[in-house]
Design an enzyme around this catalytic site. Structure first.
Site, PDB file in Angstrom:
ATOM      1  N   ARG A   1       0.839  -1.194   0.000  1.00 45.96           N
ATOM      2  CA  ARG A   1       0.000   0.000   0.000  1.00 45.96           C
ATOM      3  C   ARG A   1       0.879   1.250   0.000  1.00 45.96           C
ATOM      4  O   ARG A   1       1.998   1.240   0.519  1.00 45.96           O
ATOM      5  CB  ARG A   1      -0.921  -0.007   1.232  1.00 45.96           C
ATOM      6  CG  ARG A   1      -2.106  -0.933   1.090  1.00 45.96           C
ATOM      7  CD  ARG A   1      -2.990  -0.538  -0.073  1.00 45.96           C
ATOM      8  NE  ARG A   1      -3.758   0.631   0.236  1.00 45.96           N
ATOM      9  CZ  ARG A   1      -5.071   0.623   0.494  1.00 45.96           C
ATOM     10  NH1 ARG A   1      -5.751  -0.508   0.458  1.00 45.96           N
ATOM     11  NH2 ARG A   1      -5.698   1.737   0.767  1.00 45.96           N
TER      12      ARG A   1
ATOM     13  N   THR B   1       4.616  -8.533   5.475  1.00 46.74           N
ATOM     14  CA  THR B   1       4.534  -9.932   5.064  1.00 46.74           C
ATOM     15  C   THR B   1       5.011 -10.064   3.618  1.00 46.74           C
ATOM     16  O   THR B   1       5.459 -11.132   3.206  1.00 46.74           O
ATOM     17  CB  THR B   1       3.096 -10.477   5.197  1.00 46.74           C
ATOM     18  OG1 THR B   1       2.182  -9.495   4.703  1.00 46.74           O
ATOM     19  CG2 THR B   1       2.764 -10.788   6.644  1.00 46.74           C
TER      20      THR B   1
HETATM   21  C1  26W Z   1      -9.569   1.598  10.773  1.00 47.71           C
HETATM   22  C2  26W Z   1      -8.768   1.663   9.525  1.00 47.71           C
HETATM   23  C3  26W Z   1      -7.704   0.625   9.488  1.00 47.71           C
HETATM   24  C4  26W Z   1      -7.756  -0.357   8.516  1.00 47.71           C
HETATM   25  C5  26W Z   1      -6.792  -1.337   8.483  1.00 47.71           C
HETATM   26  C6  26W Z   1      -6.697   0.624  10.419  1.00 47.71           C
HETATM   27  C7  26W Z   1      -5.738  -0.348  10.386  1.00 47.71           C
HETATM   28  C8  26W Z   1      -5.785  -1.327   9.436  1.00 47.71           C
HETATM   29  C9  26W Z   1      -4.779  -2.450   9.401  1.00 47.71           C
HETATM   30  C10 26W Z   1      -4.405  -2.876  10.816  1.00 47.71           C
HETATM   31  C11 26W Z   1      -3.576  -2.055   8.618  1.00 47.71           C
HETATM   32  C12 26W Z   1      -2.730  -3.241   8.285  1.00 47.71           C
HETATM   33  O1  26W Z   1      -3.024  -3.975   7.374  1.00 47.71           O
HETATM   34  N1  26W Z   1      -1.633  -3.429   9.025  1.00 47.71           N
HETATM   35  C13 26W Z   1      -0.625  -4.365   8.596  1.00 47.71           C
HETATM   36  O2  26W Z   1      -0.855  -5.649   9.156  1.00 47.71           O
HETATM   37  C14 26W Z   1       0.061  -6.602   8.641  1.00 47.71           C
HETATM   38  C15 26W Z   1      -0.340  -7.961   9.169  1.00 47.71           C
HETATM   39  O3  26W Z   1      -0.036  -8.058  10.510  1.00 47.71           O
HETATM   40  C16 26W Z   1       1.482  -6.233   9.000  1.00 47.71           C
HETATM   41  O4  26W Z   1       2.347  -7.152   8.406  1.00 47.71           O
HETATM   42  C17 26W Z   1       1.794  -4.822   8.518  1.00 47.71           C
HETATM   43  O5  26W Z   1       3.072  -4.421   8.978  1.00 47.71           O
HETATM   44  C18 26W Z   1       0.743  -3.842   8.998  1.00 47.71           C
HETATM   45  O6  26W Z   1       0.943  -2.562   8.431  1.00 47.71           O
END
Ligand code: 26W
Length: 808
Positions: free
Chosen positions: A544, A651
């Site tokens: 992303r 990942t």
């Molecule tokens: C509320 C909006 C929102 C949406 C999605 C907030 C946060 C997220 C996710 C937690 C973002 C995300 O995908 N985080 C990623 O998670 C992966 C799986 O654990 C990690 O490998 C990434 O480092 C992390 O950025």
């Protein structure tokens, strides 16, 4: 184990085409054949599903429930055929029936029900849970539209709807008889009866949640699990003639709610926005899920008192936090338990994984929204909050800690604190990330209940991300490790280490990579019209688009190379192709500007004859699971360059490593663990460490000083202002880096601080590439030591340390 031979598959496909579409194979379209293939495999899995289910019931096995607002499944046809061990047979059967197998696979749309890392992790874990024969169910929403499709028009991102269900729904099994009703709004009426206080929610808007099940096959097992995707339907049709006026309006409201709730996936990644539809989605899916789990549990055990002994609910980030008050509601209001008993069971049933430390990603719902939309849940949260606060006060006697750990504060519900209070375990997703949670983000909670805090480093489905997508490398591994052991014992990859110096193995690996690069170049030509030079280094950053991931740092370095090349056409000795792929959240203006910048730079370099066969930049449109599957096997350099302390794990880094790419990266997230197994000599590390980042920020970071001191950096930044041949200036990005803008400090993510070190790492990398023997040796070490990043290992840790369930 194999359920089909080529011949029986041909027969099954022919019968399916006949029954579903009334066509013989020679009359059927590719689409029809794709659907028929899906249905034939789905039948086998559904039958096995009944068996797995029966067994779990008979043996009263503890169930894992994995709740996630996102499951980024990608395509399933090849994957399911692979796991059922009928992939070669399916390919042959399709060819015999007059179809091109590759075309049929390519037709399948990605099930893009997720944004990025968090959603793809859920999909990989579902595969491992099934392969490890853990009775598990995934739960999410059956979004009509998945993550948007990205087009690049005049260098800029344009979003198009992702209508995946037309063909993708072939995998879904709707179960209307298992529908649940979810209630929103209305008022609460309380009354006493038999010494018990009863609370009923009246005049609520109700929405029907219909399960659409996607069956998931494991590898090397007959065990299958289910991904339950909830679809929304109105409870009452609007046009019932008997409805009084008031009911008519309510029915219309219900219909409107049902129509919007499962309509679309929110495309924000790592950025919280307090939209009321999003809260509706969260409660809709949580309430339907908890009701369905409770119903199944009651059918088997006749009581909810042993719920925590037979169920564990894992929540993927805070998005499904409402499971905690929803369980309390069911235990108290429906099963008649006391608060204390209900709390005891709830707390022992829920575990929370945190996936980000970015402050802007933390969910904090406005109290007023929760109160009007979910009145009963709101009451329960208030009570949880009051009791938690009392406990904190009695433990610390410190108002600043009370404030930091509060669930309700300043008119907001803080979901992470609710998870910590209401769960049995909290885990981060890499060693570094879990340490930051313990020492910083959740320091106070960890001081009070240290036993809750754990680490489970992420992992990926290595069967998909290596064996299935990289058959060349899979073949080499089988030859060298003596068979397919590594598929179920990823640690067996270690045996490759013994061949790192073996010239013939090195040559075979190089030939495999070369072939994969040629294949990818052909695909890029066909789909995007770009011509890639397979002789060039394929240097890739796909993920992303986010400022903390620092695609802009990559761009600055490319600009420096470009400028160097102007002065000295021999500055680049080996052709170098930089590939980018990234979606920006539609409302994230800076991220969109960075996409445009990459495209402006790509165009500039394309049109400068000095760069020919030396330097190239390509932006790959619409990065998604199926594109990653083609790209990983062809990649040579993996860019993992986030500001240390910001990337929870990553990942993608693991996918590259498994496919033999070498990492240029910071000591962030799981890169730290990669470094532990690889050492300095097998990756290209650079930049500040997490503690140095913190220190520098505290001391006061002034990027202008770096700008004034370093002429190379100066020239790169000035190029942003000036822009390139398309005449677009990137003054705004220049301003952000040097002076800050819109409330964010100058160079928030320390690009300038790491710039020089990054350029050196890239130079070391390019020099190493010139030494093929050394490069291939490093690549072999990377593949050999990637076994710890298999999702099987991660899921086994969850099973042993958090879920306490047996596994294969
Ligand atoms: C509320 C909006 C929102 C949406 C999605 C907030 C946060 C997220 C996710 C937690 C973002 C995300 O995908 N985080 C990623 O998670 C992966 C799986 O654990 C990690 O490998 C990434 O480092 C992390 O950025």
């Amino acid at each position: 184990m194999t359920p089909f031979t080529t011949k029986t598959l041909e027969e099954a496909l022919t019968a399916k085409l006949m029954l579903n579409f009334g066509k013989a194979p020679d009359e059927a379209t590719d689409q029809e054949m794709m659907k028929a293939s899906a249905l034939v495999l789905r039948d086998v899995m559904a039958i096995r599903g009944v068996e797995s289910h029966k067994k779990a019931r008979r043996e009263q096995q503890k169930q894992v429930h994995y709740l996630s607002l996102e499951f980024l499944m990608g395509r399933s046809l090849m994957k399911n055929a692979y796991n059922l061990e009928v992939l070669p047979q399916l390919k042959e059967a399709l060819e015999h029936l007059g179809f091109k197998a590759a075309d049929i696979f390519e037709l399948e749309p990605d099930a893009g029900l997720g944004n990025g890392g968090l959603g793809r992790l859920a999909a990989c874990y579902l595969d491992s849970m099934t392969t490890l024969e853990i009775p598990a169910t995934g739960y999410s929403i059956c979004y009509e539209l998945g993550i948007f499709k990205q087009k690049i028009v005049e260098g800029q991102q344009v979003e198009l709807p992702d209508d995946w269900k037309n063909l993708g729904a072939a995998w879904l099994l709707p179960k209307p008889e298992e529908a649940q009703e979810v209630r929103f709004g209305g008022t609460l009426r309380e009354f006493w009866d038999d010494g018990h206080l009863h609370i009923v929610n009246e005049n609520a808007i109700t929405v029907q949640a219909i399960p659409c099940d996607m069956v998931v096959a494991g590898y090397g097992t007959k065990h299958v699990n289910t991904l339950r995707l909830w679809d929304a339907r109105a409870s009452h049709p609007v046009d019932m003639a008997l409805f009084s006026r008031g009911e008519y309006l309510k029915a219309a409201e219900e219909e409107a709610m049902a129509k919007t709730i499962a309509r679309i996936l929110y495309p924000e990644d790592n950025h919280y926005e307090g939209k009321s539809l999003r809260l509706k989605q969260q409660y809709f899916f949580v309430s339907a899920t908890v009701q369905s789990i409770a119903r199944n549990h009651l059918e088997t055990y006749g009581t909810l008192k042993n719920f925590h002994e037979k169920n564990v609910i894992q929540i993927n980030d805070t998005h499904p936090t409402l499971v905690i008050p929803e369980l309390m509601r069911i235990f108290i209001d429906e099963a008649g338990m006391s608060w204390d008993e209900a709390w005891d069971i709830t707390r022992q049933s829920v575990a929370y994984t945190n996936h980000t430390v970015l402050a802007e990603a933390l969910e904090r719902w406005p109290q007023s929204l929760v109160e009007t939309l979910l009145p009963r849940i709101w009451q329960i949260i208030q009570e949880i909050s009051a009791r938690w606060q009392k406990k904190v006060e009695e433990f610390y006697h410190d108002p600043t800690k009370t404030k930091k750990m509060a669930i309700l504060w300043d008119g907001e519900v803080r979901m992470a604190n609710l998870c910590i209070a209401g769960g049995i375990a909290v885990n981060g997703v890499s060693g570094l990330h879990s340490d930051i949670l313990k020492k910083d983000v959740f320091k106070e909670a960890c001081g009070m209940e240290p036993w809750k805090f754990q680490n489970v480093t992420n992992g990926i489905d290595h069967r998909r991300w290596l064996s299935e997508i990289n058959p060349g490398l899979d073949g080499l591994i089988r030859d060298l490790t003596g068979g397919d052991e590594y598929l179920t014992h990823p640690a067996a990859l270690r045996k490759l280490d013994d061949y790192a110096d073996d010239k013939t193995v090195q040559a075979r690996l190089a030939a495999i990579k070369r072939k994969n690069k040629e294949d990818f170049a052909a695909y890029a030509k066909k789909t995007q019209g770009v011509v890639l030079n397979p002789d060039a280094i394929f240097d890739v950053q796909v993920k992303r688009l986010h400022e903390y991931k620092r695609q802009l740092l990559n761009v600055l370095h490319i600009i420096s190379l470009y400028q160097k090349l102007q002065e000295d056409p021999n500055a680049i000795t080996h052709p170098h192709t930089f590939l980018f792929g990234a979606k920006a959240a539609p409302g994230y203006a800076v991220a969109k500007r960075i996409i445009r910048l990459i495209n402006s730079l790509a165009d500039e370099i394309d049109h400068n004859p000095i760069c020919k066969d030396k330097l190239q930049v390509v932006f790959l449109e619409n990065y998604r699971v199926s594109l990653a599957e083609r790209l990983m096997p062809a990649s040579e350099v993996s860019q993992q360059i986030s500001t240390a302390g910001k990337e929870a794990s990553g990942t993608g880094n693991m996918k590259f490593m498994m496919n033999g790419a070498l990492t240029v990266g910071t000591l962030d997230g799981a890169n730290v663990e990669m470094h532990e197994v690889l050492g300095d000599e097998n990756m290209f590390l650079f930049g500040l460490h997490a503690d140095e980042v913190e220190r520098l920020k505290k001391e006061g970071y002034v990027p202008q000083r770096l700008y004034n001191r370093d002429p190379v950096l100066q020239n790169c930044l000035n190029a942003l202002r000036k822009g390139f041949r398309d005449g677009v200036s990137y003054e705004d990005l220049y301003q952000r880096l040097l002076f800050g803008a819109g409330g964010s400090p100058a160079d928030e993510y320390l690009l300038l601080a790491d710039f020089a070190s990054y350029c050196q790492a890239e130079q070391r990398m390019a020099e190493t590439y010139g030494n093929a023997e050394r490069w291939n040796r490093m690549s072999i070490h990377n593949i050999a030591r990637s076994g710890i990043f298999a999702a099987d290992r991660a899921v086994a840790e969850y099973a042993d340390n958090i879920w306490h369930v047996p596994h294969k």
